[in-house]
Design a protein around this motif. Structure first.
Motif, short mmCIF file in Angstrom:
data_model
loop_
_atom_site.label_atom_id
_atom_site.label_comp_id
_atom_site.label_asym_id
_atom_site.label_seq_id
_atom_site.Cartn_x
_atom_site.Cartn_y
_atom_site.Cartn_z
N ASN A 33 -18.30 1.81 0.44
CA ASN A 33 -19.26 0.76 0.46
C ASN A 33 -18.41 -0.41 1.27
N GLY A 34 -17.15 -0.18 1.55
CA GLY A 34 -16.39 -1.10 2.40
C GLY A 34 -15.42 -1.98 1.46
N TYR A 35 -15.70 -2.16 0.12
CA TYR A 35 -15.08 -2.88 -0.73
C TYR A 35 -13.47 -2.39 -0.86
N ARG A 36 -12.77 -3.50 -1.04
CA ARG A 36 -11.19 -3.11 -1.32
C ARG A 36 -11.04 -2.49 -2.83
N GLU A 37 -10.20 -1.78 -3.03
CA GLU A 37 -9.70 -1.12 -4.11
C GLU A 37 -8.10 -1.15 -4.31
N TYR A 38 -7.60 -1.71 -5.25
CA TYR A 38 -6.34 -2.02 -5.43
C TYR A 38 -5.73 -1.22 -6.57
N ALA A 39 -4.72 -0.61 -6.35
CA ALA A 39 -3.87 0.31 -7.67
C ALA A 39 -3.58 -0.71 -8.44
N LEU A 40 -3.32 -0.22 -9.84
CA LEU A 40 -2.93 -0.99 -10.73
C LEU A 40 -1.49 -1.56 -10.58
N GLU A 41 -0.79 -1.04 -9.92
CA GLU A 41 0.70 -1.56 -9.66
C GLU A 41 0.59 -2.88 -8.64
N SER A 42 -0.65 -3.16 -8.28
CA SER A 42 -0.79 -4.12 -7.40
C SER A 42 -0.52 -5.47 -8.02
N ILE A 43 -0.63 -5.53 -9.40
CA ILE A 43 -0.32 -6.72 -10.24
C ILE A 43 1.10 -7.08 -10.22
N GLU A 44 1.97 -6.00 -10.10
CA GLU A 44 3.23 -6.26 -10.10
C GLU A 44 3.77 -6.93 -8.78
#
Length: 125
Positions: A33-44
């Motif tokens: 749908n074009g939305y961004r999806e970030y990995a859990l490691e993105s928090i760090e």
């Protein structure tokens, strides 16, 4: 995780996260749908980027440092990057000394009684 969740988890605005991605500091995948999806490691990663920004490093330097911090294949020489970070640190130390000297001068000026209750306490010269 969607950008809103990453924003909430890190305390960094969605706008800033999009900027990080634009600058090559953060990665996301696109959903159908074009939305961004970030990995859990993105928090760090976001926390690390924030720390480096707060330390006074530019996004260019941070972008070059990230692969060294992640044990990825850096574009540049990690030792050279470390030297750049040391230069930034040394400049901060120089600025701290300058500010401390200015504060000491003001403290001495105030201690001499020049500014008692907003008026000159010493006789004019």
């Amino acid at each position: 995780m969607p950008i809103g969740e990453l924003s909430k988890a890190t305390g960094v605005s969605s706008r800033a996260l999009r900027y990080y991605e634009q600058q090559g500091l953060l990665r996301s995948e696109r959903r159908p749908n074009g939305y961004r999806e970030y990995a859990l490691e993105s928090i760090e990663v976001v926390a690390f980027v924030q720390d480096l920004f707060h330390a006074g490093l530019s996004s260019d330097v941070v972008r070059d440092i990230l692969p060294c911090a992640r044990d990825e294949h850096p574009r540049g020489d990690c030792a050279e990057l470390l030297a750049r970070v040391r230069q930034v640190r040394d400049e901060l130390v120089r600025q701290e000394h300058h500010i401390a000297e200015r504060r000491q001068r003001l403290d001495a000026y105030l201690a001499d009684g020049y500014l008692a209750d907003g008026y000159e306490a010493r006789p004019a010269r």
